[in-house]
Design an enzyme around this catalytic site. Structure first.
Site, PDB file in Angstrom:
ATOM      1  CD  GLU A 123     -69.878  43.470  10.060  1.00  0.00           C
ATOM      2  OE1 GLU A 123     -70.727  42.610  10.368  1.00  0.00           O
ATOM      3  OE2 GLU A 123     -69.747  43.942   8.935  1.00  0.00           O
ATOM      4  CB  CYS A 143     -66.373  29.955  15.493  1.00  0.00           C
ATOM      5  SG  CYS A 143     -66.968  29.131  16.987  1.00  0.00           S
ATOM      6  CB  CYS A 147     -73.217  25.473  15.337  1.00  0.00           C
ATOM      7  SG  CYS A 147     -72.476  25.464  16.993  1.00  0.00           S
ATOM      8  N   GLY A 207     -67.612  34.063  17.228  1.00  0.00           N
ATOM      9  CA  GLY A 207     -66.729  33.275  18.091  1.00  0.00           C
ATOM     10  C   GLY A 207     -67.400  32.699  19.321  1.00  0.00           C
ATOM     11  CD  GLU A 208     -68.398  29.146  23.097  1.00  0.00           C
ATOM     12  OE1 GLU A 208     -69.478  28.932  22.533  1.00  0.00           O
ATOM     13  OE2 GLU A 208     -68.315  29.614  24.258  1.00  0.00           O
ATOM     14  CB  SER A 239     -74.275  33.889  23.850  1.00  0.00           C
ATOM     15  OG  SER A 239     -74.815  32.795  23.130  1.00  0.00           O
ATOM     16  CB  SER A 261     -76.177  28.402  21.531  1.00  0.00           C
ATOM     17  OG  SER A 261     -75.857  29.760  21.438  1.00  0.00           O
ATOM     18  CG  LEU A 262     -81.208  24.001  24.689  1.00  0.00           C
ATOM     19  CD1 LEU A 262     -80.179  23.296  25.561  1.00  0.00           C
ATOM     20  CD2 LEU A 262     -82.507  24.199  25.476  1.00  0.00           C
ATOM     21  CG  HIS A 263     -79.622  26.309  18.912  1.00  0.00           C
ATOM     22  ND1 HIS A 263     -80.352  27.464  19.024  1.00  0.00           N
ATOM     23  CD2 HIS A 263     -78.321  26.694  18.884  1.00  0.00           C
ATOM     24  CE1 HIS A 263     -79.517  28.514  19.054  1.00  0.00           C
ATOM     25  NE2 HIS A 263     -78.297  28.074  18.979  1.00  0.00           N
ATOM     26  CG  ASN A 338     -81.032  35.672  10.381  1.00  0.00           C
ATOM     27  OD1 ASN A 338     -81.778  36.389   9.731  1.00  0.00           O
ATOM     28  ND2 ASN A 338     -80.847  35.814  11.680  1.00  0.00           N
TER      29      ASN A 338
HETATM   30  N1  SAH Z   1     -70.677  31.292  19.825  1.00  0.00           N
HETATM   31  C1  SAH Z   1     -71.585  31.705  20.795  1.00  0.00           C
HETATM   32  C2  SAH Z   1     -72.047  33.154  20.657  1.00  0.00           C
HETATM   33  C3  SAH Z   1     -72.352  33.696  19.277  1.00  0.00           C
HETATM   34  S1  SAH Z   1     -73.714  33.203  18.383  1.00  0.00           S
HETATM   35  C4  SAH Z   1     -72.779  30.789  20.812  1.00  0.00           C
HETATM   36  O1  SAH Z   1     -72.869  29.917  19.950  1.00  0.00           O
HETATM   37  O2  SAH Z   1     -73.596  30.925  21.721  1.00  0.00           O
HETATM   38  C5  SAH Z   1     -75.169  34.138  18.874  1.00  0.00           C
HETATM   39  C6  SAH Z   1     -76.441  33.304  18.659  1.00  0.00           C
HETATM   40  O3  SAH Z   1     -76.828  33.278  17.266  1.00  0.00           O
HETATM   41  C7  SAH Z   1     -76.254  31.858  19.078  1.00  0.00           C
HETATM   42  O4  SAH Z   1     -77.350  31.411  19.826  1.00  0.00           O
HETATM   43  C8  SAH Z   1     -76.194  31.136  17.745  1.00  0.00           C
HETATM   44  O5  SAH Z   1     -76.544  29.787  17.902  1.00  0.00           O
HETATM   45  C9  SAH Z   1     -77.183  31.940  16.918  1.00  0.00           C
HETATM   46  N2  SAH Z   1     -77.046  31.734  15.469  1.00  0.00           N
HETATM   47  C10 SAH Z   1     -75.961  31.346  14.767  1.00  0.00           C
HETATM   48  N3  SAH Z   1     -76.243  31.265  13.442  1.00  0.00           N
HETATM   49  C11 SAH Z   1     -77.540  31.594  13.300  1.00  0.00           C
HETATM   50  C12 SAH Z   1     -78.407  31.711  12.183  1.00  0.00           C
HETATM   51  N4  SAH Z   1     -78.000  31.469  10.947  1.00  0.00           N
HETATM   52  N5  SAH Z   1     -79.674  32.100  12.404  1.00  0.00           N
HETATM   53  C13 SAH Z   1     -80.107  32.396  13.662  1.00  0.00           C
HETATM   54  N6  SAH Z   1     -79.318  32.310  14.755  1.00  0.00           N
HETATM   55  C14 SAH Z   1     -78.057  31.908  14.579  1.00  0.00           C
HETATM   56 FE1  SF4 Z   2     -69.308  29.157  16.791  1.00  0.00          FE
HETATM   57 FE2  SF4 Z   2     -71.522  30.044  18.108  1.00  0.00          FE
HETATM   58 FE3  SF4 Z   2     -71.535  29.738  15.414  1.00  0.00          FE
HETATM   59 FE4  SF4 Z   2     -71.501  27.587  16.975  1.00  0.00          FE
HETATM   60  S1  SF4 Z   2     -73.171  29.132  16.863  1.00  0.00           S
HETATM   61  S2  SF4 Z   2     -70.215  27.904  15.135  1.00  0.00           S
HETATM   62  S3  SF4 Z   2     -70.217  28.275  18.663  1.00  0.00           S
HETATM   63  S4  SF4 Z   2     -70.282  31.165  16.595  1.00  0.00           S
END
Ligand code: SAH
Ligand code: SF4
Length: 410
Positions: A123, A143, A147, A207-208, A239, A261-263, A338
């Site tokens: 998508e 991926c 995470c 994906g990464e 990202s 994607s720090l978190h 989400n």
């Molecule tokens: N794989 C890469 C890019 C895609 S994710 C990465 O991890 O950066 C795009 C963003 O959405 C990232 O910051 C990811 O951590 C965040 N994300 C993933 N799952 C999520 C969720 N369930 N709720 C909110 N953000 C989420």
């Molecule tokens: Fe892959 Fe990004 Fe999701 Fe982590 S947050 S599993 S790197 S898509």
């Protein structure tokens, strides 16, 4: 009202199918100029003409956005026939296009099998806002990373997307929005009032991207080529979950904007949320960010921070975040979590998110909270017909929510 164009049962579908890149012919899209030159020579173009022909093709492909050799009017019929015989410049098949009442658009694209694999579907989401339109692009199907709050992380990697497939997400979206010269924008489309419809792209889909470095690099260098698609590198954001060696390479070899994607602000928690942290811990990640070339107030790194209830959302966490980022030109993107079926996490309360955002604002950072967009088309995706190779509905819901929520602040 949500408008959903089901392309499974109408003549448009037949037309798109016919033009889809289902053939085994190699695509000319995604090739560097040198590779394009070699392809032309292999199709019979004399070496001495190759450079000029490459320029012509580049213009047709990336400025004019043609998807059929017959439209390349300044190229001889014989050469067009030879190119048609050996190569394709077709777009992917559009399985579905959905348009939300807030103007968000979502396409389900199908790409042909590579080698012995199956066709894959991914998508791409378009988010129009005042003065800009952002396209969220995928780099892989699935991926390899896991995470714990991300639903894509529960799916296996199916395969990397090719440079062609990364670029045709952008090019097909531009087709559908009338964003190539001399193409009309669909009636009633919500797009920026002036200028280009797609002004920004974010590699924040599935994906990464840094685990598919070479293809992502090729695609982004073509997307930012000034004689072609011409998106400024300032308006392209990649990202990553923190693949440190490739962050250095991104700065040196691609030069686009970076989002991390720090978190979490300490290794114990980040090991749990973003397990690649065990390989590249926070001190290495932050050092790579500090070293990112060209940072300034006008060119800042975006730090994405998903708000997880009672996990990373206290004022102590906000303080630690500010301390961690001290000295780095940074934007902080707070993303409400989400939820997806089966997850143990919950989204922080709205009040908590606001307090967190206030703390960060007071520390001098703009910290937009990503408001979910296109909610109505998320609901509508339950209407998609199921097919064996298509993702399960729950997977799709979670992915769409992630793409739309995390689309960045580039
Ligand atoms: N794989 C890469 C890019 C895609 S994710 C990465 O991890 O950066 C795009 C963003 O959405 C990232 O910051 C990811 O951590 C965040 N994300 C993933 N799952 C999520 C969720 N369930 N709720 C909110 N953000 C989420
Ligand atoms: Fe892959 Fe990004 Fe999701 Fe982590 S947050 S599993 S790197 S898509």
């Amino acid at each position: 009202m949500t408008l959903s164009l089901d392309l499974t049962a109408n003549p448009t579908r037949d037309m798109l199918r016919a033009r889809a890149a289902m053939s085994a012919k190699g695509s000319l899209i995604g090739l560097s100029r040198a590779e394009l030159g070699e392809a032309l020579v292999s199709a019979g173009v004399p070496e001495r003409q190759a450079k000029m022909r490459v320029q012509q093709l580049w213009h047709w492909l990336y400025v004019r956005g043609v998807s059929d050799f017959s439209e390349m009017l300044n190229i001889s019929k014989d050469l067009r026939t030879a190119l048609e015989r050996d190569f394709t410049i077709a777009r992917p098949e559009i399985v579905e296009e959905q348009i939300s009442n807030d103007g968000t658009r979502k396409w389900l694209f199908r790409f042909p099998p590579r080698g012995a694999g199956r066709p894959v579907e991914i998508e791409t989401v378009y988010i129009p806002e005042e003065g800009r339109g952002t396209l969220c692009i995928s780099s892989q199907v699935g991926c390899t990373l896991t995470c714990s709050f991300c639903h894509t992380g529960t799916q296996k990697l199916v395969r990397n997307l090719t440079a062609e497939e990364i670029l045709t997400q952008l090019m097909t979206a531009r087709d559908r929005l009338g964003d190539f010269p001399e193409r009309g924008t669909p009636d009633g489309a919500i797009v920026p009032a002036e200028g280009r419809k797609i002004t920004n792209i974010v590699m924040m889909g599935m994906g990464e991207p840094l685990y598919n470095f070479e293809e992502v690099k090729k695609a982004l260098l073509i997307a930012s080529d000034g004689d072609g698609l011409s998106l400024s590198k300032r308006r392209i954001t990649l990202s990553t979950s923190g693949v440190v060696p490739e962050i250095f390479r991104t700065g040196d070899e691609i030069g686009v904007m970076l989002a991390i994607s720090l978190h979490a602000t300490n290794d114990d928690l980040r090991d749990l949320l973003v397990p690649i942290n065990k390989k590249y811990p926070l001190n290495e990640l932050i050092a790579a960010c500090r070293a990112y070339p060209g940072l300034s107030n006008a060119k800042r790194i975006t730090f994405e921070y998903v708000m997880l209830k009672d996990v990373n959302d206290s004022i102590e966490d906000a303080k630690a975040l500010i301390k961690l980022l001290r000295g780095i030109p940074a934007k902080i993107n707070l993303i409400p979590f989400n939820p997806w079926p089966g997850t143990n996490y919950q989204c922080s309360d709205w009040e908590t998110i606001e307090k967190f955002a206030d703390y960060i604002n007071n520390a001098g950072y703009a910290s937009p909270i990503r408001t979910p967009r296109g909610r109505d088309i998320l609901a509508a995706c339950g209407q998609l017909k199921s097919e064996s190779e298509r993702m399960k509905k729950v997977d799709r819901l979670a992915l769409e929510a992630m793409m739309i929520a995390g689309h960045g602040e580039a």
